[in-house]
Design an enzyme around this catalytic site. Structure first.
Site, PDB file in Angstrom:
ATOM      1  N   THR A 188       0.859  -1.185   0.000  1.00  0.00           N
ATOM      2  CA  THR A 188       0.000   0.000   0.000  1.00  0.00           C
ATOM      3  C   THR A 188       0.894   1.233   0.000  1.00  0.00           C
ATOM      4  OG1 THR A 188      -0.116   0.247   2.413  1.00  0.00           O
ATOM      5  CG2 THR A 188      -1.727  -1.230   1.380  1.00  0.00           C
TER       6      THR A 188
ATOM      7  N   ALA B 117       3.193  -1.050   4.718  1.00  0.00           N
ATOM      8  CA  ALA B 117       2.515   0.183   5.127  1.00  0.00           C
ATOM      9  C   ALA B 117       3.566   1.280   5.196  1.00  0.00           C
ATOM     10  CB  ALA B 117       1.827  -0.004   6.473  1.00  0.00           C
TER      11      ALA B 117
ATOM     12  N   ILE C 115       7.426  -2.328   7.106  1.00  0.00           N
ATOM     13  CA  ILE C 115       7.521  -0.866   7.102  1.00  0.00           C
ATOM     14  C   ILE C 115       8.112  -0.384   5.780  1.00  0.00           C
ATOM     15  CG2 ILE C 115       8.404   1.173   8.280  1.00  0.00           C
ATOM     16  CD1 ILE C 115       6.468  -0.489   9.950  1.00  0.00           C
ATOM     17  N   LYS C 116       7.352   0.461   5.104  1.00  0.00           N
ATOM     18  CA  LYS C 116       7.770   0.983   3.806  1.00  0.00           C
ATOM     19  C   LYS C 116       8.399   2.359   3.999  1.00  0.00           C
ATOM     20  CE  LYS C 116       5.785   1.006  -0.871  1.00  0.00           C
ATOM     21  NZ  LYS C 116       4.490   0.949  -1.603  1.00  0.00           N
ATOM     22  N   LEU C 117       9.599   2.521   3.451  1.00  0.00           N
ATOM     23  CA  LEU C 117      10.393   3.734   3.665  1.00  0.00           C
ATOM     24  C   LEU C 117      10.879   4.298   2.336  1.00  0.00           C
ATOM     25  CD1 LEU C 117      12.510   1.979   6.378  1.00  0.00           C
ATOM     26  CD2 LEU C 117      11.047   3.939   6.902  1.00  0.00           C
TER      27      LEU C 117
END
Length: 217
Positions: A27, A56, A82-84
């Site tokens: 997402t 996310a 965790i999307k960074l």
């Protein structure tokens, strides 16, 4: 190859998951906006549907704020990834989160150099954007090829997550080159099953079967 779906549409996720096609979900803020739902609420529901990683994304741009947002996101479910963003602060956060046992997805990758940095930061996934590179007349598949060679040269365990996938041909080419994962919109994943000769062959078989007057079972 793993298939992730790039959406926050819970109905689409359920449908693809029921087909046995999904290994995870990605997402981003734009997809959350499109869903019209609260990020925690919809992400929690998505995580309850699929067993694989659900990416996310943090929206902060500074390290300390990224870490705060990452902590909040990680509390949603155990399968949160965790999307960074691929920035210096994003890489710093990636290193810290990975060291703490979190899965990470470093996104907005447009060069092999960037992918190398993500791997050195310990990213679980790095997401090169294929379609957006094609938009500026650069072959996105060349980037996948370069990253694959670099990762193989040095034994990096970071998985190549081909993103910005727009066509079924993108999926095929990414698979041939050796991307570990593709994330694509629901319509693109569903389109993989389509071929005109399959439809034509099925139509012929059903017509011939009807002529036999038989039933099975």
């Amino acid at each position: 190859m793993k298939f992730f779906v790039d959406t926050a549409d819970v109905k689409e996720i359920r449908e693809l998951n029921d087909l046995g096609l999904l290994d995870g979900v990605t997402t981003n803020p734009s997809l959350i906006l499109k869903s019209g739902r609260d990020i925690v609420e919809v992400t929690k529901e998505i995580c309850s549907i699929v067993e694989g990683p659900v990416s996310a994304e943090v929206t902060a741009t500074e390290y300390s704020e990224m870490m705060k947002e990452a902590a909040a996101l990680s509390r949603i479910a155990d399968n949160i990834c965790i999307k960074l963003p691929l920035t210096l602060d994003g890489l710093k956060a990636c290193k810290a989160l990975t060291s703490d046992g979190h899965h990470t997805n470093v996104t907005l990758c447009f060069s092999a150099n960037q992918a190398l940095l993500a791997a050195k930061a310990g990213a679980t996934f790095v997401s090169p954007f294929i379609g957006r590179l094609d938009d500026i007349a650069f072959d996105g598949m060349d980037l996948i090829r370069e990253i694959r060679q670099i990762f193989d040269n040095y034994g990096y365990e970071t998985e190549i997550l081909a993103a910005s996938i727009r066509t079924v041909n993108h999926v095929k080419e990414a698979a041939l080159i050796g991307a570990d994962v593709v994330t694509a919109p629901p319509a693109t994943l569903k389109a993989l099953v389509k071929h005109p000769l399959t439809d034509k062959g099925l139509e012929m078989f059903l017509a011939d079967w009807a002529k036999t007057g038989q039933k099975i079972g």
